[in-house]
Design a protein around this motif. Sequence first.
Motif, PDB file in Angstrom:
ATOM      1  N   ASN A  94       4.042   5.658 -14.066  1.00  0.00           N
ATOM      2  CA  ASN A  94       5.315   5.821 -13.878  1.00  0.00           C
ATOM      3  C   ASN A  94       6.030   6.320 -12.762  1.00  0.00           C
ATOM      4  N   VAL A  95       5.273   5.861 -11.564  1.00  0.00           N
ATOM      5  CA  VAL A  95       5.743   5.992 -10.337  1.00  0.00           C
ATOM      6  C   VAL A  95       5.598   4.641  -9.563  1.00  0.00           C
ATOM      7  N   ASN A  96       6.940   4.389  -8.903  1.00  0.00           N
ATOM      8  CA  ASN A  96       7.111   2.992  -8.350  1.00  0.00           C
ATOM      9  C   ASN A  96       6.327   3.071  -7.126  1.00  0.00           C
ATOM     10  N   LEU A  97       5.714   2.122  -6.618  1.00  0.00           N
ATOM     11  CA  LEU A  97       5.010   2.321  -5.412  1.00  0.00           C
ATOM     12  C   LEU A  97       5.128   0.895  -4.615  1.00  0.00           C
ATOM     13  N   LEU A  98       5.438   0.959  -3.262  1.00  0.00           N
ATOM     14  CA  LEU A  98       5.326  -0.503  -2.658  1.00  0.00           C
ATOM     15  C   LEU A  98       3.884  -0.373  -1.925  1.00  0.00           C
ATOM     16  N   VAL A  99       2.922  -1.303  -2.179  1.00  0.00           N
ATOM     17  CA  VAL A  99       1.631  -1.169  -1.379  1.00  0.00           C
ATOM     18  C   VAL A  99       1.657  -2.423  -0.570  1.00  0.00           C
ATOM     19  N   ALA A 100       1.097  -2.271   0.686  1.00  0.00           N
ATOM     20  CA  ALA A 100       0.804  -3.115   1.516  1.00  0.00           C
ATOM     21  C   ALA A 100      -0.477  -3.866   1.325  1.00  0.00           C
ATOM     22  N   LEU A 134       8.896   4.908  -4.104  1.00  0.00           N
ATOM     23  CA  LEU A 134      10.127   4.517  -4.321  1.00  0.00           C
ATOM     24  C   LEU A 134      10.812   5.210  -5.623  1.00  0.00           C
ATOM     25  N   SER A 135      11.998   5.751  -5.638  1.00  0.00           N
ATOM     26  CA  SER A 135      12.746   5.969  -6.440  1.00  0.00           C
ATOM     27  C   SER A 135      12.849   4.791  -7.628  1.00  0.00           C
TER      28      SER A 135
END
Length: 91
Positions: free
Chosen positions: A16-22, A36-37
């Motif tokens: 339930n946590v938003n992540l931007l992953v490279a 990210l919120s």
Amino acid sequence: MHFIIHKGIVLTKVSNVNLLVATREAWDDCPYVIFLSPIEATFWHFIENGVEQEEIYKEIESNQKKDVLKSLYHLFIKKMKENGYIIGEED
């Protein structure tokens, strides 16, 4: 205005946590992971799907807290540019 995002960036949700992953393609230019919120994840979805800035503003305008949301949107864009996730923009 349309933002150009860096190739190799994936938005995912873990516990339930938003992540931007490279991915490997973006490792040299971006942090590996950034949190990210929920509202930032929504902004990212808009940008990723090619929604024009004017359309995003229309979505924000329909909300009662439009001034706060506009401020958050501008801070989000700044943060994404500084971290290399957004690499350009087109009119």
